[in-house]
Design a protein around this motif. Structure first.
Motif, PDB file in Angstrom:
ATOM      1  N   UNK D  21     -30.912  27.371  -9.186  1.00 37.33           N
ATOM      2  CA  UNK D  21     -32.491  27.719  -8.456  1.00 37.33           C
ATOM      3  C   UNK D  21     -33.086  26.010  -8.817  1.00 37.33           C
ATOM      4  N   UNK D  22     -32.749  25.910 -10.327  1.00 37.04           N
ATOM      5  CA  UNK D  22     -33.092  24.843  -9.899  1.00 37.04           C
ATOM      6  C   UNK D  22     -33.071  23.151  -9.394  1.00 37.04           C
ATOM      7  N   UNK D  23     -31.652  23.079  -8.763  1.00 40.71           N
ATOM      8  CA  UNK D  23     -31.483  21.865  -7.997  1.00 40.71           C
ATOM      9  C   UNK D  23     -31.878  22.536  -6.924  1.00 40.71           C
ATOM     10  N   UNK D  24     -32.042  23.680  -6.528  1.00 40.25           N
ATOM     11  CA  UNK D  24     -31.992  24.159  -5.326  1.00 40.25           C
ATOM     12  C   UNK D  24     -33.497  23.685  -4.815  1.00 40.25           C
ATOM     13  N   UNK D  25     -34.763  23.679  -5.641  1.00 39.46           N
ATOM     14  CA  UNK D  25     -35.902  24.102  -6.103  1.00 39.46           C
ATOM     15  C   UNK D  25     -35.850  22.950  -5.827  1.00 39.46           C
ATOM     16  N   UNK D  26     -35.904  21.982  -6.608  1.00 40.03           N
ATOM     17  CA  UNK D  26     -36.137  20.029  -6.374  1.00 40.03           C
ATOM     18  C   UNK D  26     -35.553  19.023  -6.467  1.00 40.03           C
ATOM     19  N   UNK D  27     -34.604  19.992  -5.619  1.00 35.79           N
ATOM     20  CA  UNK D  27     -33.456  18.533  -5.573  1.00 35.79           C
ATOM     21  C   UNK D  27     -32.734  18.124  -6.763  1.00 35.79           C
ATOM     22  N   UNK D 107     -28.479  23.093  -1.721  1.00 34.12           N
ATOM     23  CA  UNK D 107     -27.266  22.268  -3.096  1.00 34.12           C
ATOM     24  C   UNK D 107     -26.605  21.729  -2.126  1.00 34.12           C
ATOM     25  N   UNK D 108     -25.870  22.434  -1.865  1.00 32.23           N
ATOM     26  CA  UNK D 108     -23.825  22.318  -1.364  1.00 32.23           C
ATOM     27  C   UNK D 108     -24.559  20.994   0.286  1.00 32.23           C
ATOM     28  N   UNK D 109     -25.996  21.970   1.364  1.00 33.16           N
ATOM     29  CA  UNK D 109     -25.819  21.162   2.284  1.00 33.16           C
ATOM     30  C   UNK D 109     -26.673  19.268   2.036  1.00 33.16           C
ATOM     31  N   UNK D 110     -26.909  19.490   0.758  1.00 33.93           N
ATOM     32  CA  UNK D 110     -27.290  18.167   0.827  1.00 33.93           C
ATOM     33  C   UNK D 110     -25.924  17.330  -0.106  1.00 33.93           C
ATOM     34  N   UNK D 111     -26.163  18.662  -1.287  1.00 31.18           N
ATOM     35  CA  UNK D 111     -25.121  17.230  -2.126  1.00 31.18           C
ATOM     36  C   UNK D 111     -24.443  16.988  -1.334  1.00 31.18           C
ATOM     37  N   UNK D 112     -23.486  17.936  -0.430  1.00 36.50           N
ATOM     38  CA  UNK D 112     -22.207  17.501   0.716  1.00 36.50           C
ATOM     39  C   UNK D 112     -21.913  16.324   0.896  1.00 36.50           C
TER      40      UNK D 112
END
Lengths: 201, 201, 201, 201
Positions: D21-27, D107-112
């Motif tokens: 939740x937190x990563x998705x919200x703020x990166x 998250x996957x979208x960015x972190x990938x």
DNA sequence: GATGAATGAGTCTTCATTCAT
DNA sequence: GATGAATGAAGACTCATTCAT
């Protein structure tokens, strides 16, 4: 009931022994309570059933070991027939303790100088008691007339102890081979004795 | 340009001086970097412009001060005409440094014994260099024939330094009054000299 | 005056170029302003004469590069005679940009998806403009009757771009050898064109 | 005992869910560990009982979620009777996962794409495994003779996934109304299928 | 008594940003 | 404009201590 008590005392001792090992290895501040617990084979929380906190472990360690050391040293000293022989014995025992109990010695070495407020008082009290063993021998020698009257027993006892402690430290660092501990003890006590002896003319 | 350099050096020195004060007061592990910064009158981050980390402050402190101490001691020793006078000078300077720079002395006292891995090598190297000042004097005395040949200069130099260091420590603890530093220096060097002197018969 | 202006613009550009390199290498958050300054050959503070803050560097980077990319792509597309040829050209140019400007491409790849609030609006605006190049070609194809009417140009343009971007990313990761970029461009545009073509019966 | 284990696992999961939740919200880089702790309803330190560090949270998140996603996708694919139907299913499930688990998807979208060194290897390994699901279907189609032989399954699988991922991203940004997810899945898989189908003449 | 999972206060360190020169 | 030393806010992480079981 007695058994339980015994086991309890056992645990107390085990924690203290573990602490000696861990503190000697990493120093007080780099040692973790959990490491001590692990080494002692108890849970972290158990430590706090026997000691108020981390500091208290170190303090207890001193309280118990110093007393033992002092008694054992006094006992050993008495075997000496004259002040000079007593000093030699002191030197020998002092240096030997490094070999017999290197971990404890390592802790004493540092912690005795650490100005951790919380210890200072207690440590000093016991340490002074220890040094008094030496100064009493010196006084005895002065009374008997074999040690120069002008020497301050307090100063000299400090110097004697400091000399021994430093040589002991050196022995550990020099991979314990270069020099023999007994010979060092003899050498240092010889220098001191010859240096303190009353001129007879 | 020169001014800028000067100020930069100044800050380096100021931080080191602050560190000496703070470390002496609380010990290394109980000192906070922010305390040092405050004492030095700089921002926390500024510390890290001059030192890699907290450890590095202590290391630098040794590197810079030990070198200074060694040079100054060597310089002082040379004024002595014979080995015995040199030893007396050593004792005097060593004890006096405690009065002149008590904070630095307090740090050396503890840290020299602390087994902090990161230091051991460097500290030892410099410390050994320092002790060599003593052992060289002793060797000189042995060559000249006024010091007993059987004495190991390395052991004795350790003992001598240990004796002095411990007495210095005592002086600080005993609220600096009970005993005079110069007299102690004389007393200890006298005992050692008389103890080491070659028998002339 | 003109010279100064030129040098000033030059510095602006140099910083941006440095930022592209540094951001591509470490990602935005792991890049330090001082690194960019060093890479650009300017002082840290100089950065702040040309950009409001670190974020602003990234934003400016987009603003200036995206506009350039869009114009260049539009220019390239126009050379295509029919929608299908235009799509092929798009695919080719898009993939090739990865080879010609890998650092910039790497940044776009990540940052375009980063939900950094501060960018979202601007980035999106420009990105949508970019995608419109594709959707317009598709609409054109639908009007001319060679692309199926049922396909949503917006969805398809996204899909087309996504497909190309992912293959470009793959090309970088696969050490740039396994597959040729032009062939990939052809393959993907072929699949899309055949997939979108209006049935003629 | 089972309860304890359960609670422990529960906490691990709770932290991971909070992190998503937190990563998705703020990166990742704008998320604070303390935020995650708060969201998970645990103390900051508790995080470190379950994860080595902040990075490890992200890595664990991948390890656990990717495996789940892959298995679930494989399971879903098997229901398809022929390669084309399987691709449609893939598209549908892939797009739907965005709706069902938007935070994780974000998250996957960015972190990938993030080139965070520490991840690259692992992420890539798992991601490639995921893409193989597609390429295997394509190969299957080529073997059966319904998909053109000339198409590189690896390139095409990348393109297919990239197309879907980008459309999914678009769906999130466009406030989820403009376009239906199922229709998009159908549209894209249709274009790809028609684009890849072997000519029968 | 014993456990060890949980806590959260405490600190080092980084780095974007400023500003005196 | 240009510099880069100085700043200090912010945050990851550790570990002594507690307490429910």
């Amino acid at each position: 009931m007695g058994g339980l008590q015994a086991r309890t005392e056992d645990k107390h001792k085990r924690i203290l022994q573990a602490a000696i090992k861990v503190f000697a290895q990493n120093g007080f501040y780099n040692s973790k309570v959990s490491e001590i617990a692990k080494e002692a084979g108890v849970a972290d929380g158990t430590i706090y059933l026997y000691f108020k906190n981390k500091d208290d472990i170190l303090i207890s360690l001193f309280e118990e070991e110093m007393e033992r050391i002092i008694q054992s040293m006094k006992h050993e000293i008495e075997k000496g027939k004259d002040p000079f022989e007593k000093l030699k014995r002191f030197a020998f025992v002092q240096l030997n303790s490094k070999r017999e109990n290197p971990d404890l010695a390592a802790i004493m070495e540092v912690e005795l100088r650490q100005s951790s407020k919380f210890m200072k008082e207690y440590v000093n009290k016991k340490f002074i008691e220890y040094l008094k063993i030496i100064s009493r021998i010196i006084k005895e020698g002065q009374e008997v007339g074999i040690i120069k009257k002008g020497l301050d027993p307090i100063i000299i006892s400090r110097a004697f102890w400091g000399a021994l402690d430093e040589v002991a430290r050196f022995w550990v660092l020099s991979s314990k081979r270069r020099i023999s501990l007994p010979k060092s003890a003899e050498m240092i006590s010889d220098v001191f004795i010859r240096g303190m002896v009353e001129d007879t003319s």
